[in-house]
Motif scaffolding. Structure first.
Motif, PDB file in Angstrom:
ATOM      1  N   ARG A 163       0.837  -1.191   0.000  1.00 36.53           N
ATOM      2  CA  ARG A 163       0.000   0.000   0.000  1.00 36.53           C
ATOM      3  C   ARG A 163       0.878   1.249   0.000  1.00 36.53           C
ATOM      4  NH1 ARG A 163      -3.530  -3.267   2.915  1.00 36.53           N
ATOM      5  NH2 ARG A 163      -5.767  -2.879   2.639  1.00 36.53           N
ATOM      6  N   ALA A 164       0.597   2.157  -0.890  1.00 35.04           N
ATOM      7  CA  ALA A 164       1.280   3.450  -0.875  1.00 35.04           C
ATOM      8  C   ALA A 164       0.571   4.407   0.074  1.00 35.04           C
ATOM      9  CB  ALA A 164       1.338   4.042  -2.282  1.00 35.04           C
ATOM     10  N   TRP A 165      -0.766   4.368   0.064  1.00 34.29           N
ATOM     11  CA  TRP A 165      -1.581   5.141   0.997  1.00 34.29           C
ATOM     12  C   TRP A 165      -3.006   4.612   0.987  1.00 34.29           C
ATOM     13  CZ3 TRP A 165      -5.360   7.323  -1.962  1.00 34.29           C
ATOM     14  CH2 TRP A 165      -5.046   7.735  -3.260  1.00 34.29           C
ATOM     15  N   GLU A 166      -3.741   4.972   2.013  1.00 32.22           N
ATOM     16  CA  GLU A 166      -5.159   4.612   2.118  1.00 32.22           C
ATOM     17  C   GLU A 166      -5.862   5.710   2.903  1.00 32.22           C
ATOM     18  OE1 GLU A 166      -8.116   0.919   3.426  1.00 32.22           O
ATOM     19  OE2 GLU A 166      -5.970   0.820   3.885  1.00 32.22           O
ATOM     20  N   VAL A 167      -6.972   6.222   2.364  1.00 30.91           N
ATOM     21  CA  VAL A 167      -7.709   7.300   3.022  1.00 30.91           C
ATOM     22  C   VAL A 167      -9.196   6.963   3.027  1.00 30.91           C
ATOM     23  CG1 VAL A 167      -6.039   9.100   2.424  1.00 30.91           C
ATOM     24  CG2 VAL A 167      -7.895   8.575   0.829  1.00 30.91           C
ATOM     25  N   PRO A 168      -9.946   7.419   4.062  1.00 30.39           N
ATOM     26  CA  PRO A 168     -11.407   7.241   4.044  1.00 30.39           C
ATOM     27  C   PRO A 168     -11.997   7.935   2.825  1.00 30.39           C
ATOM     28  CG  PRO A 168     -10.655   7.920   6.217  1.00 30.39           C
ATOM     29  CD  PRO A 168      -9.483   8.081   5.287  1.00 30.39           C
ATOM     30  N   LEU A 169     -13.054   7.355   2.276  1.00 30.85           N
ATOM     31  CA  LEU A 169     -13.691   7.914   1.083  1.00 30.85           C
ATOM     32  C   LEU A 169     -15.161   8.178   1.363  1.00 30.85           C
ATOM     33  CD1 LEU A 169     -13.606   8.689  -1.913  1.00 30.85           C
ATOM     34  CD2 LEU A 169     -14.054   6.287  -2.472  1.00 30.85           C
ATOM     35  N   GLY A 170     -15.546   9.441   1.326  1.00 31.59           N
ATOM     36  CA  GLY A 170     -16.950   9.812   1.396  1.00 31.59           C
ATOM     37  C   GLY A 170     -17.473  10.029   2.800  1.00 31.59           C
ATOM     38  N   SER A 171     -18.721  10.478   2.859  1.00 35.82           N
ATOM     39  CA  SER A 171     -19.409  10.745   4.112  1.00 35.82           C
ATOM     40  C   SER A 171     -20.826  10.210   4.016  1.00 35.82           C
ATOM     41  CB  SER A 171     -19.439  12.250   4.397  1.00 35.82           C
ATOM     42  OG  SER A 171     -20.340  12.551   5.437  1.00 35.82           O
ATOM     43  N   MET A 172     -21.376   9.783   5.159  1.00 43.20           N
ATOM     44  CA  MET A 172     -22.734   9.246   5.208  1.00 43.20           C
ATOM     45  C   MET A 172     -23.719  10.265   5.774  1.00 43.20           C
ATOM     46  SD  MET A 172     -21.787   5.437   6.596  1.00 43.20           S
ATOM     47  CE  MET A 172     -23.365   4.711   6.174  1.00 43.20           C
ATOM     48  N   GLU A 173     -23.315  11.521   5.898  1.00 45.63           N
ATOM     49  CA  GLU A 173     -24.123  12.510   6.607  1.00 45.63           C
ATOM     50  C   GLU A 173     -25.469  12.779   5.939  1.00 45.63           C
ATOM     51  OE1 GLU A 173     -21.910  16.053   7.592  1.00 45.63           O
ATOM     52  OE2 GLU A 173     -20.090  14.872   7.885  1.00 45.63           O
ATOM     53  N   LEU A 174     -25.558  12.667   4.609  1.00 39.74           N
ATOM     54  CA  LEU A 174     -26.836  12.920   3.938  1.00 39.74           C
ATOM     55  C   LEU A 174     -27.866  11.860   4.280  1.00 39.74           C
ATOM     56  CD1 LEU A 174     -26.050  14.182   0.316  1.00 39.74           C
ATOM     57  CD2 LEU A 174     -27.023  15.459   2.217  1.00 39.74           C
ATOM     58  N   THR A 175     -27.437  10.623   4.438  1.00 39.77           N
ATOM     59  CA  THR A 175     -28.365   9.535   4.728  1.00 39.77           C
ATOM     60  C   THR A 175     -28.468   9.242   6.218  1.00 39.77           C
ATOM     61  OG1 THR A 175     -26.552   7.978   4.264  1.00 39.77           O
ATOM     62  CG2 THR A 175     -28.088   8.437   2.482  1.00 39.77           C
ATOM     63  N   ILE A 176     -27.392   9.514   6.984  1.00 38.47           N
ATOM     64  CA  ILE A 176     -27.394   9.301   8.435  1.00 38.47           C
ATOM     65  C   ILE A 176     -26.796  10.550   9.071  1.00 38.47           C
ATOM     66  CG2 ILE A 176     -26.752   7.758  10.320  1.00 38.47           C
ATOM     67  CD1 ILE A 176     -26.139   5.602   8.288  1.00 38.47           C
ATOM     68  N   PRO A 177     -27.624  11.539   9.430  1.00 37.11           N
ATOM     69  CA  PRO A 177     -27.097  12.802   9.955  1.00 37.11           C
ATOM     70  C   PRO A 177     -26.173  12.635  11.161  1.00 37.11           C
ATOM     71  CG  PRO A 177     -29.419  13.043   9.405  1.00 37.11           C
ATOM     72  CD  PRO A 177     -29.086  11.589   9.255  1.00 37.11           C
ATOM     73  N   ALA A 178     -26.380  11.592  11.977  1.00 33.05           N
ATOM     74  CA  ALA A 178     -25.539  11.388  13.160  1.00 33.05           C
ATOM     75  C   ALA A 178     -24.088  11.136  12.805  1.00 33.05           C
ATOM     76  CB  ALA A 178     -26.076  10.225  13.989  1.00 33.05           C
ATOM     77  N   ALA A 179     -23.808  10.824  11.543  1.00 32.54           N
ATOM     78  CA  ALA A 179     -22.426  10.573  11.128  1.00 32.54           C
ATOM     79  C   ALA A 179     -21.556  11.807  11.329  1.00 32.54           C
ATOM     80  CB  ALA A 179     -22.384  10.138   9.663  1.00 32.54           C
ATOM     81  N   ALA A 180     -22.149  12.991  11.259  1.00 34.03           N
ATOM     82  CA  ALA A 180     -21.384  14.231  11.427  1.00 34.03           C
ATOM     83  C   ALA A 180     -20.764  14.297  12.813  1.00 34.03           C
ATOM     84  CB  ALA A 180     -22.276  15.439  11.188  1.00 34.03           C
ATOM     85  N   GLU A 181     -21.479  13.806  13.814  1.00 34.39           N
ATOM     86  CA  GLU A 181     -20.985  13.866  15.189  1.00 34.39           C
ATOM     87  C   GLU A 181     -19.969  12.770  15.490  1.00 34.39           C
ATOM     88  OE1 GLU A 181     -24.444  13.580  17.585  1.00 34.39           O
ATOM     89  OE2 GLU A 181     -25.496  15.215  16.571  1.00 34.39           O
ATOM     90  N   LEU A 182     -19.950  11.734  14.663  1.00 34.60           N
ATOM     91  CA  LEU A 182     -19.082  10.580  14.931  1.00 34.60           C
ATOM     92  C   LEU A 182     -17.783  10.598  14.153  1.00 34.60           C
ATOM     93  CD1 LEU A 182     -21.814   7.802  14.994  1.00 34.60           C
ATOM     94  CD2 LEU A 182     -20.573   8.714  16.949  1.00 34.60           C
ATOM     95  N   GLY A 183     -17.578  11.632  13.343  1.00 36.92           N
ATOM     96  CA  GLY A 183     -16.330  11.698  12.605  1.00 36.92           C
ATOM     97  C   GLY A 183     -16.462  12.164  11.179  1.00 36.92           C
ATOM     98  N   GLY A 184     -17.707  12.280  10.681  1.00 36.49           N
ATOM     99  CA  GLY A 184     -17.897  12.816   9.333  1.00 36.49           C
ATOM    100  C   GLY A 184     -17.139  12.045   8.276  1.00 36.49           C
ATOM    101  N   ASP A 185     -16.271  12.750   7.566  1.00 34.42           N
ATOM    102  CA  ASP A 185     -15.513  12.140   6.471  1.00 34.42           C
ATOM    103  C   ASP A 185     -14.590  11.025   6.944  1.00 34.42           C
ATOM    104  OD1 ASP A 185     -16.761  14.025   4.971  1.00 34.42           O
ATOM    105  OD2 ASP A 185     -14.954  14.979   4.202  1.00 34.42           O
TER     106      ASP A 185
END
Length: 255
Positions: A145-167
């Motif tokens: 692996r050269a790198w790995e990053v989180p992809l995307g956010s679930m905030e539109l479908t699960i608003p609570a995702a914003a409080e748990l870490g967002g992206d």
């Protein structure tokens, strides 16, 4: 590129109630790691039926000897049901009424039908630990692996995702990446209605643009015949957790 198993100790939920519900669902399933066959008992499927590395494919940079792959990190289940006496319409209606989320299919030539669903907690989050979706770059000269990053956010479908870490949580992704000669990785693929650009060398997010719907597709690039200006285009549309739409969106790159 993604986990091949999910132990009971790894089961995740944003609350104790969510985790308990996920544990109850998974503990009842046959769980012997990758390639555990479907069963009458019900089988845990990791990676899920949408991948792992999924149908969105990968992008290959021959100059950098780099492969960039979008990955899902979800668990699902599949269960065989005796076909004799099986009523698909009634089963689908019951799933809708109870909000179970099962998908049913009759398997022709066999004595079984099957049902499957993504394993999610009552609040809608996957039962597997985050990040739920990542973008992974593999150095083809070393296989590492050269790198790995989180992809995307679930905030539109699960608003609570914003409080748990967002992206940082990542999101389910269905779509492919593209790499330009200058080292920009463009990908949409996520249900947050965004297209993003990453640095191919580091994985750092450099830019994001809004789409009128989810970009459940692979971007393409072209150069204007008269101006020589470079553009990136993507189809934005789909259904389910991806906002419905029927659009072609084009962005121009800076001079």
């Amino acid at each position: 590129l993604s986990p091949h198993q999910l132990s009971l100790q790894q089961v995740w939920g944003p609350t104790e109630e969510d985790r308990a519900a996920c544990l109850a669902s998974i503990d009842a399933l046959r769980n012997e790691g990758i390639f555990t066959p479907p069963s009458l008992q019900g089988t845990l499927v990791v990676p899920s039926n949408i991948g792992g590395a999924h149908w969105g494919g990968l992008a290959f940079d021959s100059g950098r000897q780099l492969a960039v792959i979008p990955v899902n990190r979800h668990a699902s289940m599949v269960q065989l049901i005796p076909a004799e006496g099986f009523d698909r319409g009634a089963a689908e209606q019951e799933s809708r009424d109870q909000q179970l989320g099962y998908e049913y299919n009759v398997m022709h030539g066999t004595p079984y039908a099957m049902r499957r669903r993504a394993l999610r907690s009552p609040s809608g989050f996957p039962c597997s630990p985050p990040p739920f979706g990542t973008l992974v770059a593999v150095d083809l000269s070393t296989g590492e692996r050269a790198w790995e990053v989180p992809l995307g956010s679930m905030e539109l479908t699960i608003p609570a995702a914003a409080e748990l870490g967002g992206d940082e949580l990542g999101a389910t992704n269905l779509g492919g990446p593209m790499i330009t000669a200058s080292g920009l990785v463009f990908i949409a693929a996520t249900p947050d209605n965004l297209i993003r650009a990453f640095d191919a060398n580091s994985g750092q997010e450099l830019w994001r643009g809004e789409l009128p719907a989810g970009g459940r597709a692979t971007p393409m690039s072209f150069r204007g015949r008269q101006t020589g200006k470079q553009f990136v285009a993507i189809a934005a549309g789909g259904g389910g957790s991806f906002a419905r739409g029927d659009h072609i969106v084009v962005f121009s790159l800076p001079e």
